[in-house]
Design a protein around this motif. Structure first.
Motif, PDB file in Angstrom:
ATOM      1  N   HIS A   1     -41.105  12.453  -0.952  1.00  0.00           N
ATOM      2  CA  HIS A   1     -40.865  13.768  -0.334  1.00  0.00           C
ATOM      3  C   HIS A   1     -40.589  14.826  -1.398  1.00  0.00           C
ATOM      4  O   HIS A   1     -41.130  15.943  -1.347  1.00  0.00           O
ATOM      5  N   LEU A   2     -39.760  14.468  -2.378  1.00  0.00           N
ATOM      6  CA  LEU A   2     -39.421  15.420  -3.440  1.00  0.00           C
ATOM      7  C   LEU A   2     -40.632  15.700  -4.323  1.00  0.00           C
ATOM      8  O   LEU A   2     -40.820  16.839  -4.791  1.00  0.00           O
ATOM      9  N   MET A   3     -41.442  14.692  -4.543  1.00  0.00           N
ATOM     10  CA  MET A   3     -42.654  14.877  -5.341  1.00  0.00           C
ATOM     11  C   MET A   3     -43.571  15.907  -4.667  1.00  0.00           C
ATOM     12  O   MET A   3     -44.085  16.837  -5.326  1.00  0.00           O
ATOM     13  N   ALA A   4     -43.790  15.754  -3.357  1.00  0.00           N
ATOM     14  CA  ALA A   4     -44.641  16.700  -2.631  1.00  0.00           C
ATOM     15  C   ALA A   4     -44.070  18.116  -2.710  1.00  0.00           C
ATOM     16  O   ALA A   4     -44.821  19.095  -2.897  1.00  0.00           O
ATOM     17  N   TYR A   5     -42.776  18.225  -2.575  1.00  0.00           N
ATOM     18  CA  TYR A   5     -42.102  19.528  -2.651  1.00  0.00           C
ATOM     19  C   TYR A   5     -42.355  20.193  -4.006  1.00  0.00           C
ATOM     20  O   TYR A   5     -42.661  21.396  -4.079  1.00  0.00           O
ATOM     21  N   ASN A   6     -42.243  19.425  -5.068  1.00  0.00           N
ATOM     22  CA  ASN A   6     -42.471  19.983  -6.407  1.00  0.00           C
ATOM     23  C   ASN A   6     -43.941  20.300  -6.653  1.00  0.00           C
ATOM     24  O   ASN A   6     -44.261  21.276  -7.346  1.00  0.00           O
ATOM     25  N   TYR A   7     -44.852  19.510  -6.072  1.00  0.00           N
ATOM     26  CA  TYR A   7     -46.277  19.844  -6.178  1.00  0.00           C
ATOM     27  C   TYR A   7     -46.556  21.177  -5.493  1.00  0.00           C
ATOM     28  O   TYR A   7     -47.363  21.993  -5.979  1.00  0.00           O
ATOM     29  N   ASP A   8     -45.888  21.414  -4.375  1.00  0.00           N
ATOM     30  CA  ASP A   8     -46.044  22.712  -3.697  1.00  0.00           C
ATOM     31  C   ASP A   8     -45.648  23.855  -4.618  1.00  0.00           C
ATOM     32  O   ASP A   8     -46.317  24.891  -4.675  1.00  0.00           O
ATOM     33  N   LEU A   9     -44.546  23.671  -5.352  1.00  0.00           N
ATOM     34  CA  LEU A   9     -44.008  24.741  -6.182  1.00  0.00           C
ATOM     35  C   LEU A   9     -44.885  25.062  -7.392  1.00  0.00           C
ATOM     36  O   LEU A   9     -44.775  26.152  -7.962  1.00  0.00           O
ATOM     37  N   ILE A  10     -45.728  24.103  -7.785  1.00  0.00           N
ATOM     38  CA  ILE A  10     -46.641  24.385  -8.907  1.00  0.00           C
ATOM     39  C   ILE A  10     -48.071  24.576  -8.394  1.00  0.00           C
ATOM     40  O   ILE A  10     -49.037  24.550  -9.169  1.00  0.00           O
ATOM     41  N   ASN A  11     -48.196  24.754  -7.066  1.00  0.00           N
ATOM     42  CA  ASN A  11     -49.484  25.016  -6.425  1.00  0.00           C
ATOM     43  C   ASN A  11     -50.498  23.883  -6.607  1.00  0.00           C
ATOM     44  O   ASN A  11     -51.709  24.133  -6.646  1.00  0.00           O
ATOM     45  N   ALA A  12     -50.003  22.663  -6.709  1.00  0.00           N
ATOM     46  CA  ALA A  12     -50.895  21.500  -6.751  1.00  0.00           C
ATOM     47  C   ALA A  12     -51.029  20.977  -5.323  1.00  0.00           C
ATOM     48  O   ALA A  12     -50.480  19.939  -4.949  1.00  0.00           O
ATOM     49  N   ASN A  13     -51.760  21.731  -4.513  1.00  0.00           N
ATOM     50  CA  ASN A  13     -51.779  21.493  -3.069  1.00  0.00           C
ATOM     51  C   ASN A  13     -52.383  20.140  -2.688  1.00  0.00           C
ATOM     52  O   ASN A  13     -51.892  19.468  -1.779  1.00  0.00           O
ATOM     53  N   ASN A  14     -53.444  19.749  -3.365  1.00  0.00           N
ATOM     54  CA  ASN A  14     -54.088  18.472  -3.033  1.00  0.00           C
ATOM     55  C   ASN A  14     -53.155  17.295  -3.329  1.00  0.00           C
ATOM     56  O   ASN A  14     -53.070  16.338  -2.549  1.00  0.00           O
TER      57      ASN A  14
END
Length: 256
Positions: free
Chosen positions: A220-233
């Motif tokens: 869950h935290l990994m997905a959240y951080n991917y969102d913050l760096i715009n790594a949407n896929n």
């Protein structure tokens, strides 16, 4: 008697250990005072029964120095380690067990030495506040890592030992503590804006502690951080894994 004769006589007396005033015998006694290792061990036990742990340890140490190859010396070192542990002198206790294991790698009592070493390291990592204020995973986990290593070595070297079954159970709790520690670090990196570092910590949890309850939070935290760096896929992929592996997951942590 001339001068040279007097000097020679004095020199001979010194070399022989004799006294010019008596029988000349060397009356110095050994520290054990002629007592058998069994007798010394019984004295140590009596001191333990009386609650005099420090005196008992000294008695055990006397056995080690006076009768180092006796069976009582073997047991005495284990007793020293255990009683140092009772006094919360963890580092000294582990040193005693390290020495025991080095000297006696294959004795029937050696698995116990490995087990006690793990117990001491595990205890060293705990705090009286754990159940009230803090989580041991939030502090330095070096002792937790040591305990894990000690128990793992015990299981590897003595898989059929009666201590190995309990050690296996303890490994589960230790792994969970280490995983929680990594998750605390990942949350901290997220809070301070180090999103790549947070992602890498989350990956570490997933790869190294796959059975830990912290894996769901890490995804869950990994997905959240991917969102913050715009790594949407990548964020989408992480959430797919989370949903398929933990369909009932709900966030139970905060970043602050």
């Amino acid at each position: 008697m001339n001068k040279h004769t007097i000097l020679l006589t004095s020199l001979l007396l010194l070399l022989s250990g004799c006294s010019p005033f008596g029988g000349g015998a060397d009356i110095r006694k050994s520290p054990a005072d002629g007592q058998s290792p069994k007798a010394l061990y019984e004295i140590a036990e009596d001191k333990l029964s009386a609650g005099s742990i420090d005196q008992a340890i000294k008695q055990f140490e006397l056995i080690l120095s006076s009768y180092p190859t006796s069976k009582y010396a073997i047991q005495a070192r284990l007793d020293i380690a255990y009683n140092l542990f009772k006094q919360k002198k963890y580092t000294r206790a582990i040193i005693e067990l390290d020495e025991f294991i080095e000297k006696h790698p294959t004795l029937p009592s050696t698995p116990y030495a490995y087990y006690l070493r793990g117990i001491i390291a595990e205890e060293k990592s705990s705090s009286i506040l754990d159940n009230f204020v803090t989580d041991s995973a939030q502090r330095d986990v070096q002792s937790v890592e040591d305990a894990y290593s000690y128990f793992a070595i015990l299981i590897e070297k003595f898989p059929d030992s009666k201590y190995s079954e309990d050690a296996s159970k303890k490994l589960i709790n230790l792994v969970n503590t280490l995983a929680r520690h990594e998750f605390y670090v990942a949350r901290f990196y997220t809070k301070v804006g180090s999103h790549i570092a947070a992602i890498n910590r989350s990956k570490y949890i997933i790869e190294n502690y796959p059975g830990s309850p912290s894996v769901a939070d890490a995804l869950h935290l990994m997905a959240y951080n991917y969102d913050l760096i715009n790594a949407n896929n990548l964020a989408t992929d992480a959430r797919k894994v989370l949903t398929s592996s933990y369909p009932n997951y709900s966030q139970n942590y905060s970043i602050d």
